[in-house]
Design an enzyme around this catalytic site. Structure first.
Site, short mmCIF file in Angstrom:
data_model
loop_
_atom_site.label_atom_id
_atom_site.label_comp_id
_atom_site.label_asym_id
_atom_site.label_seq_id
_atom_site.Cartn_x
_atom_site.Cartn_y
_atom_site.Cartn_z
N ILE A 1 27.91 20.85 43.17
CA ILE A 1 27.59 21.99 42.23
C ILE A 1 26.35 21.89 41.62
CG2 ILE A 1 28.43 23.51 40.34
CD1 ILE A 1 29.78 23.90 43.35
N SER B 1 25.51 18.63 39.06
CA SER B 1 25.20 17.34 38.20
C SER B 1 25.91 16.26 38.81
CB SER B 1 25.77 17.48 36.72
OG SER B 1 27.00 17.91 36.88
N TRP C 1 26.92 31.74 25.60
CA TRP C 1 27.28 30.29 24.95
C TRP C 1 26.23 29.82 23.66
CZ3 TRP C 1 28.59 27.02 30.09
CH2 TRP C 1 29.91 27.40 30.35
N ASP D 1 29.34 42.72 43.50
CA ASP D 1 27.97 43.46 43.31
C ASP D 1 26.83 42.77 42.72
OD1 ASP D 1 26.64 45.92 43.16
OD2 ASP D 1 27.23 46.25 40.91
N GLU E 1 34.80 27.52 40.64
CA GLU E 1 36.00 26.25 40.10
C GLU E 1 37.08 26.98 40.43
OE1 GLU E 1 37.52 24.80 36.25
OE2 GLU E 1 35.33 25.21 35.92
N HIS F 1 38.00 17.71 37.63
CA HIS F 1 38.37 17.41 36.01
C HIS F 1 39.49 16.21 36.15
CE1 HIS F 1 36.82 21.70 36.22
NE2 HIS F 1 36.42 21.12 34.88
N CYS G 1 33.38 21.72 40.81
CA CYS G 1 32.30 21.74 39.45
C CYS G 1 31.49 20.73 39.58
CB CYS G 1 33.32 21.74 38.21
SG CYS G 1 32.84 23.08 37.08
#
Length: 765
Positions: free
Chosen positions: A437, A439, A567, A662, A671, A701, A733
């Site tokens: 993904i 990192s 964010w 779309d 994820e 995770h 992720c």
């Protein structure tokens, strides 16, 4: 002279609670140590509000994890897997529910309305035996009283509590949570009786669910609950508080007719439509808690404008029945501007964090009763004027470019299947291509180099050299693992939004502007104060460098405009979508520069697309329209043969699947590893999807390393509903928080699973 604060941040001005919690969880400090830090924070908050002249000061809004979990503890609604045998709930059971323990998983966490805060979802069913099992509300009321502060204890209201819950595992999905109302009311009655005995004169019930789209059955539950509580509430003043949006007309009728309620609180920042309902009729003799100071942003209040709203309301409800309040709890804003010595003076004059908002509430309350602080008001007016006229806020070129976007819907020139063909000619990938993904693990050494470079302790050359070495290591590792589309690992990045914000104009950053996301986890949102533009390329140097190290395709890595918007603390002087379009244009420049530099695969992450979804169904369409449009703006100018990826976090994907299609990305990675079935069901129900898709094949995770069999098995399940030629194989992720000892074997098993299935297909075709 009446002023009220709905709630206050718990973490402390320097994240004291975060560090105390993590130290306790790591076994480095005792429960008493944690209790002491918590008690000190509470007393300083109460004292501060009391010194600032606030009349209605909240208690029980402090929490060591989450206020909904506190309510679950109060009601003794502990799921059986935690082995609780009754008695007062302590930290062991409480934190097991919040975080899981060695033998059982945590309770589910989900977003609190449309904020970036997350609460712990109660798990309820017909078998739950409710009992009064946490006396926190009473203990904290008494604690404040001993300090000489009379507070308003705050409880999550009984109806909102049930509507925020979910049926526990094994309970019918169709189970009516509201059927439990008569089982929980007796516990609320016990709490109220104890608070009354301890001397409380006011009590606040938070019923934010009243701002949602509710049916007659749900509204009826409010009427029923407060009628049932009426007798036990007699002799107390009762405030029912709502926030985050306007209260719909039907709900307003229900709310203002509730039995035994003395006052009603409204968010007049996000719910300005409620003003019309109040003007149309407010019950006489009742208190109106007017939320005019924004609890969800960091901008200084326009005091003159708030004062005129309040004066109009005074004419309706009467002078002695109007209380000045915050729009919601100040939990969702930063703590105190005092801790920002490095922030630019002019920008700082435009801001107010929680501590400053308390002062604003008091200043407005005083002005209403003829004690206006002229100096404070004129200083505020000057800051408002400087913000409106500052050349740092307005950039004509950006305004024009954004205005010129109207009228086109910015689609790529060919449809997705033609593009995928052109891309395959260039990229020549196997079926079930593998990628990650973005990192890779960030080692302590790497964080140290970044920190020292920021503090100017390491020269630019040494820094670039260190990052280059790290990228080289990550590229070599991916080649050894035989991954098809590589990433550079993002060793130069601190955070997926901050990294871009620091390189865009119109953004400011704080040193201590932390906001609680969940538990001890805090985020530090950038502040978007002006028009956004990109002075120069942001990622091209690192991406080109990484591409030069390998013959395989190297993905460019960008954060999408909607995620940057959702964010951040966003300017409130223009509509959110205008700011989003400006960010989209800045990212578009970057996408085109990456393409020019020979990067053929570019990922634009929209992790937070769904987070911005408004609370009311009627507003979903408008939001999704401009959000998806913003994404398309970023990449509408690239060649067919350039492959655009996006990554999204699974969160109730299915209801927005048409908007996701779309977006028209070439490949979307998701994820979803905790909710495979839910995600795949949408495709099983016949949603046609022709672009590439990579539902995460394992959960990053968790430190657990999945086996090759397990991954192959998951991919086969996906292939039952998705075409072989569009499926990608990837983790769910970024790998930033994992250790290499976990990442290497997991990726190795992932590639082996993809190869095993390729062989299987080759022999069967």
């Amino acid at each position: 002279m009446a002023s009220h604060i709905v709630g206050y941040p718990r973490m402390g001005p320097k994240r004291e609670l975060k560090f105390a919690l993590e130290s306790f969880w790591d076994g480095k400090s005792s429960a008493e140590d944690l209790q002491k830090v918590a008690a000190d924070l509470r007393s300083s908050i109460w004292k501060q509000m009391s010194d600032d002249g606030i009349k209605f000061i909240p208690s029980n809004t402090f929490s060591c994890y989450d206020q909904v979990l506190d309510t679950t503890a109060m009601l003794g609604a502990v799921p059986p897997r935690y082995g609780w045998n009754g008695g007062e709930i302590g930290f062991d059971v409480y934190f097991s529910m919040a975080r899981g323990n060695a033998s059982v998983p945590a309770m589910e966490m989900t977003k609190w309305f449309d904020t970036n805060y997350h609460y712990i979802v109660p798990e309820l069913g017909p078998e739950v035996n409710f009992s009064y099992a946490s006396h926190k509300a009473v203990i904290e009321y008494k604690e404040a009283k001993d300090l000489g502060v009379d507070t308003v204890p705050v409880l999550v209201g009984p109806v909102s509590y049930l509507l925020l819950s979910k049926p526990a595992k094994g309970v019918e999905k169709s189970f009516s949570l509201l059927s439990l109302i008569d089982k929980i009311l007796p516990i609320y009655e016990e709490v109220v009786a104890e608070l009354k005995a301890a001397g409380a004169t006011w009590i606040q019930f938070d019923e934010p669910k009243l701002v949602m789209d509710l049916g007659a059955h749900e509204l009826q539950a409010f009427t029923h609950a407060y009628s049932a509580l009426e007798a036990s509430l007699s002799g107390l003043n009762v405030l029912v508080e709502t926030y985050f949006a306007d209260v719909p007309a039907e709900a307003y009728k229900t709310l203002t007719a509730l039995k035994g309620v003395t006052g009603f609180g409204f968010d007049l920042v996000r719910g300005s439509k409620t003003l019309d309902l109040i003007k149309g009729g407010f019950p006489s003799g009742k208190y109106l808690f007017a939320g005019v100071v924004d609890g969800r942003n960091i901008w200084a209040n326009d005091l003159a404008s708030s004062l005129s709203v309040l004066s109009a309301l005074e004419g309706i409800v009467g002078k002695d029945k109007l209380v000045v309040s915050t729009s919601c709890s100040l939990l969702h804003t930063a703590v105190d501007l005092v801790n920002e010595p490095k922030l630019d003076k002019e920008i700082k004059s435009w801001l107010a964090f929680a501590a400053q908002k308390v002062v604003e509430v008091n200043a407005l309350a005083k002005a209403l009763c003829g004690q206006k602080d002229e100096a404070f008001f004129s200083e505020n007016a000057a800051a408002q004027t400087s913000r409106k006229s500052s050349p740092r806020v307005t950039n004509e070129a950006v305004q024009q470019a954004a205005a010129a976007l109207k009228g086109s819907d910015h689609r790529r020139s060919s449809n997705v299947s033609a593009r995928l063909d052109a891309q395959q000619k260039k990229l020549n990938l196997p079926i079930l291509p593998t990628t990650t993904i973005g990192s890779f693990p960030q080692t302590l050494e790497l964080r140290r180099v970044r920190r020292e470079y920021k503090a100017k302790k390491v020269s630019e050359e040494d820094y670039v050299e260190a990052i280059k070495k790290e990228i080289n290591k990550v590229v070599k590792l991916q080649e050894e693992l035989d991954i098809d589309v590589l990433v550079h690992g993002e060793p130069e990045r601190n955070d997926m939004v901050e990294y871009f914000g620091e390189q865009l104009s119109g953004f400011a950053f704080t040193a201590n502007g932390w906001v609680q996301s969940y538990g001890s986890r805090c985020v530090k949102p950038p502040i978007i104060y002006g028009d956004v533009s990109r002075p120069k390329a942001m990622t091209v140097f690192w991406s080109s460098l990484a591409q030069s190290m390998t013959k395989r395709p190297m993905k460019g890595m960008l954060t999408g405009p909607v995620t940057i918007l959702n964010w951040s603390f966003v300017r409130n002087d223009q509509p959110r979508f205008e700011t989003c379009y400006q960010i989209a244009l800045a990212i578009k420049d970057e996408v085109e520069d990456l393409e020019k530099a020979g990067i053929t695969v570019i990922q634009i992450d929209e992790a937070a697309l769904r987070e911005g979804l408004p609370l009311r169904k009627s507003e979903h369409g408008f939001y999704l329209n401009w959000a998806v449009h913003s994404f398309r703006i970023t990449n509408c100018g690239v060649e067919d043969s350039t492959q655009i990826h996006t990554h999204m976090c699974y969160s109730h994907f299915n209801d927005i699947i048409h908007s996701i299609i779309d977006m028209d990305a070439d490949v979307i990675t998701i994820e979803n590893s905790r909710s495979d079935e839910k995600l795949l069901s949408v495709f099983r129900e016949g949603v046609k999807y022709g672009a590439g898709i990579g539902p995460g094949v394992y959960d990053i995770h968790s430190p657990r390393i999945p086996s090759e069999e397990e991954i192959a098995d998951r991919v086969e399940k996906m292939l039952a509903v998705l075409e072989t030629n569009i499926l990608w194989v990837n983790p769910d992720c970024g790998l930033k928080t994992r250790k290499y000892a976990e990442v290497k074997p997991a990726l190795s098993n992932m590639v082996a699973a993809a190869k095993r299935l390729r062989t299987k297909f080759a022999s069967s075709h």
